[in-house]
Write an enzyme that holds these catalytic residues in place. Structure first.
Site, mmCIF file in Angstrom:
data_model
loop_
_atom_site.group_PDB
_atom_site.id
_atom_site.type_symbol
_atom_site.label_atom_id
_atom_site.label_comp_id
_atom_site.label_asym_id
_atom_site.label_seq_id
_atom_site.Cartn_x
_atom_site.Cartn_y
_atom_site.Cartn_z
ATOM 1 N N ASP A 65 -48.906 -45.987 -18.135
ATOM 2 C CA ASP A 65 -48.082 -47.146 -18.471
ATOM 3 C C ASP A 65 -47.114 -46.745 -19.591
ATOM 4 O O ASP A 65 -47.500 -46.088 -20.558
ATOM 5 C CB ASP A 65 -48.978 -48.314 -18.929
ATOM 6 N N HIS B 5 -50.587 -53.794 -8.693
ATOM 7 C CA HIS B 5 -51.091 -52.708 -9.538
ATOM 8 C C HIS B 5 -52.322 -53.162 -10.304
ATOM 9 O O HIS B 5 -52.467 -54.328 -10.642
ATOM 10 C CB HIS B 5 -50.017 -52.214 -10.514
#
Ligand code: AMP
Ligand code: ZN
Length: 119
Positions: A29, A98
């Site tokens: 991320d 996700h």
């Protein structure tokens, strides 16, 4: 379709890849909640839990398990939180399904229990 995660899965834009197979892609991320915060996505575009087919979800969740175990060991984390948002009201900001893998460390200052506090 102008989807940033589709572009990441196709390597049209760069990411820090953790793992991939023919159906699933994992990468760091860009705005990590903790060290090693990883996103697991299907290579095909599905918006959320409501439209990802069950067989694809099964493949994805088995990668989530494998990578959670691997990353916990590699990063010497003390635990893992999994997180997934579906829909704007649930604060999904990227409309490509996700699952977040969020490694947890002693004294990392993250307060998940606050979210579940009874009123
Ligand atoms: P969500 O709010 O559950 O939809 O999560 C979307 C996540 O995608 C956020 O944690 C963002 O930091 C992350 N993100 C957005 N763009 C990128 C990018 N280009 N590379 C890596 N992570 C990204
Ligand atoms: Zn997409």
């Amino acid at each position: 379709m102008n989807c940033i995660f589709c572009k990441i899965a196709k390597k049209e834009i760069p990411s820090e890849k953790i793992y991939e197979n023919d159906k699933v892609f994992c990468f760091l991320d860009i705005n990590p909640v903790s060290k090693g915060h990883t996103l697991v996505i299907s290579k095909k575009h599905y918006e959320n839990i409501f439209d990802i087919p069950e067989n694809e979800l099964k493949e994805l969740i088995s990668v989530v398990k494998k990578i959670s175990k691997k990353r916990k060991k590699e990063l010497n984390a003390d635990g893992i939180n999994l997180f997934n948002a579906n829909g704007k009201i649930a604060e999904q900001s990227v409309s490509h399904f996700h699952i977040h893998i969020i490694p947890r460390y002693k004294n990392d200052g993250i307060n998940i229990s606050k979210m579940f506090k009874q009123k």
